[in-house]
Design an enzyme around this catalytic site. Structure first.
Site, PDB file in Angstrom:
ATOM      1  N   SER A 260    -113.681 -31.605 -61.615  1.00 22.36           N
ATOM      2  CA  SER A 260    -114.609 -30.798 -62.401  1.00 22.36           C
ATOM      3  C   SER A 260    -113.860 -29.613 -62.993  1.00 22.36           C
ATOM      4  O   SER A 260    -112.758 -29.288 -62.570  1.00 22.36           O
ATOM      5  CB  SER A 260    -115.760 -30.333 -61.527  1.00 22.36           C
ATOM      6  OG  SER A 260    -115.437 -29.117 -60.926  1.00 22.36           O
ATOM      7  N   LYS A 261    -114.473 -28.992 -63.993  1.00 21.87           N
ATOM      8  CA  LYS A 261    -113.800 -27.879 -64.657  1.00 21.87           C
ATOM      9  C   LYS A 261    -114.091 -26.567 -63.951  1.00 21.87           C
ATOM     10  O   LYS A 261    -113.628 -25.520 -64.355  1.00 21.87           O
ATOM     11  CB  LYS A 261    -114.216 -27.828 -66.118  1.00 21.87           C
ATOM     12  CG  LYS A 261    -113.713 -29.047 -66.846  1.00 21.87           C
ATOM     13  CD  LYS A 261    -113.812 -28.948 -68.332  1.00 21.87           C
ATOM     14  CE  LYS A 261    -113.235 -30.223 -68.943  1.00 21.87           C
ATOM     15  NZ  LYS A 261    -113.748 -30.535 -70.228  1.00 21.87           N
ATOM     16  N   ARG A 262    -114.888 -26.643 -62.913  1.00 22.78           N
ATOM     17  CA  ARG A 262    -115.200 -25.442 -62.149  1.00 22.78           C
ATOM     18  C   ARG A 262    -114.546 -25.543 -60.801  1.00 22.78           C
ATOM     19  O   ARG A 262    -114.334 -26.645 -60.303  1.00 22.78           O
ATOM     20  CB  ARG A 262    -116.697 -25.355 -61.945  1.00 22.78           C
ATOM     21  CG  ARG A 262    -117.255 -24.403 -62.910  1.00 22.78           C
ATOM     22  CD  ARG A 262    -118.717 -24.330 -62.965  1.00 22.78           C
ATOM     23  NE  ARG A 262    -118.948 -24.120 -64.377  1.00 22.78           N
ATOM     24  CZ  ARG A 262    -119.594 -24.925 -65.173  1.00 22.78           C
ATOM     25  NH1 ARG A 262    -120.129 -25.920 -64.728  1.00 22.78           N
ATOM     26  NH2 ARG A 262    -119.719 -24.727 -66.440  1.00 22.78           N
TER      27      ARG A 262
END
Ligand code: GLU
Length: 506
Positions: A260-262
């Protein structure tokens, strides 16, 4: 090394869309671009694909360039350094794409589509309802010249779509995955130019790859399914497709979905995802370079640490493993620890200062001049995996005595000693500390050991209350160097506070 498949000089581009912070997957693509360019003596180009204006984020552009430079990936051509194919920012090239869309229209390889958003939504709903595959039904492709002229005369807004052959197959070669063939019937008449006059990725990237003489396109696996469209666009122009290499996706720490980008917390452990987070956590660029080189490729299974030059020498894009894999975060921490130990204490101090300055709210210049750091940095060098861990190791040294809070006064108890005995040890040691001149670690240690023996308690039992009194913690850097860093007066102040905390506890 020779260039597999085509004989053009190697020119590779990293082509990010500045729509958010760069994540580690993007940085890995850029690194492989760089390694391949350097390995072949080719050119590494940075091109900014910002034609999706709705998602454009100016801050991310700056941060992206900072991230690439942090890793040492200097581009030979790009937005700020220029080059023979400038500009390297796609919104500054809008006219070029418009001309190229016209060329395809003239050839009949593309057509104007006047369908409104409402019509497309209705069409999709109808397709879903009747269980057909969704996609543009090509209504405008088959307009008669008169119908087309009528729409033009009415000034209807339009997009330009690729006229995908309705029959046959499209084949392309992926350097990592081999030959891939799809049936053209599975493909859509993709939009090439939007009604705002800006191109989609399908047009802009192909035009630029051609004009910028890109020989190899290394990009994420998520683009694999659109590669046939790209082949068709390139063919429609009569150009040569660059060699494609779709890099494997990086998976989540759980090994399930795409990373994920988080940042993510899994079982209490935090997993970072964005490049700027890795920078602020204190990963060293050399460690990251080494680590990412082995994500999808492998330098040598028997060698953990290698130089950048060695990686460049050996890197081979055709040896990249097509299989998606999770990032071995523990390996990154381990590697970072190795690199931290390799640098000099002075270099480590320099790397730590920005992090400490931010976290401890002390001006960098003040830290630079502070001899507490000179004493403590070599003591923690062996213990760090990430630079930001230094804060926890040494924050106590930069507090005032009354800021050391003994949340848990039982920490002040020496091993096998009760409160009264621990208070006595602190008083005994304080008397010793007053006499030691100069105030040096080995001398303090020798005197403390002597006192412990005289009192018939273990050295560890005698040292414990002091460690907790000066740091407020159970674990801290070596005790006597910590005392030296604080200086006698401050040590005595903290020892007195520790004694008081024990009194209250008793
Ligand atoms: N702009 C695309 C992206 O950010 C680039 C894909 C490519 O390298 O062609 O994913």
């Amino acid at each position: 090394m020779s260039n597999p498949i085509n004989t053009r000089p190697v020119r590779v581009r990293f082509a990010p869309s500045p729509t958010g912070e760069l994540h580690l997957g993007g940085l890995r693509t850029a690194l492989f671009d760089y390694l391949w360019a350097k390995h072949t003596g080719g050119t590494f180009i940075l091109r900014i694909e910002d034609t999706d204006q709705k998602r454009f984020d100016a801050k991310s552009l700056e941060s992206l360039m900072r991230g690439l430079r942090w890793l040492g990936l200097e581009w030979d051509e790009g937005p700020d350094v220029g080059g023979p194919h400038a500009p390297y920012i796609q919104t500054e090239r809008a006219a070029i794409y418009q001309q190229h869309a016209e060329m395809l229209l003239e050839k009949g390889a593309a057509y104007r589509c006047y369908c409104t958003a409402e019509r497309l939504t209705e069409m999709r709903e109808e397709q879903r309802r009747t269980k057909q595959t969704t996609g543009y039904d090509r209504r405008c492709r088959y307009l008669s010249p008169a119908e087309r002229a009528e729409r033009e005369a009415a000034g209807l807004p339009s997009v330009v779509r690729l006229a995908v052959p309705v029959e046959g197959k499209t084949t392309f070669i992926d350097l990592i995955r081999g030959e891939i063939t799809v049936d053209n019937r599975q493909l859509q008449d993709e939009v090439l130019l939007k009604s705002d006059g800006l191109p989609t990725y399908h047009l802009a990237a192909m035009v630029d790859d051609h004009l910028m003489e890109i020989s190899h396109v290394l990009r994420g696996e998520e683009w694999l399914s659109t590669a046939p469209i790209h082949k068709l666009v390139v063919e429609a122009f009569g150009w040569e497709l660059p060699v494609l290499a779709h890099l494997p996706v990086i998976l989540d720490p759980s090994g399930k979905g795409k990373m994920s980008k988080r940042k993510k917390v899994v079982e209490g452990k935090e997993y970072l995802a964005l490049v700027h987070e890795f920078i602020s956590a204190g990963y060293l660029p050399d460690a990251m370079f080494n680590f990412l080189t082995n994500v999808g490729w492998n330098y040598d299974p028997t060698v953990e640490i290698f130089e950048r030059e060695e990686a460049i020498e050996r890197f081979d894009i055709s040896q990249v493993n097509p299989k998606a894999a999770a990032l071995p975060y523990d390996k990154l921490d381990w590697l970072n620890g190795q690199y931290i130990r390799q640098i000099t204490p002075a270099a480590l101090k320099a790397q730590l200062i920005p992090i400490l300055s931010k976290q401890l709210k002390i001006p960098a210049a003040k830290l630079q001049a502070d001899n507490r750091l000179d004493i403590l940095v070599p003591q923690i060098q062996e213990r760090l995996k990430r630079l930001d861990e230094a804060v926890e190791w040494i924050d106590w040294a930069f507090k005032d005595a009354d800021e050391i809070v003994y949340d848990d006064p039982s920490l002040l108890l020496g091993r096998k000693l009760d409160a009264a005995q621990s208070i006595a040890v602190l008083a005994d040691g304080a008397a010793v500390l007053r006499t030691i001149e100069p105030f040096l670690p080995d001398d303090i240690q020798a005197a403390f050991r002597e006192r412990a023996a005289a009192l018939g308690i273990s050295a560890g039992g005698y040292f414990g209350p002091f460690r907790a009194a000066i740091s407020g913690k159970k674990v801290s850097p070596p005790l006597f160097e910590s005392m030296q860093a604080l200086g006698r007066d401050e040590v005595l102040r903290r020892v007195a506070w520790g004694g008081e905390a024990l009194e209250k506890m008793g």
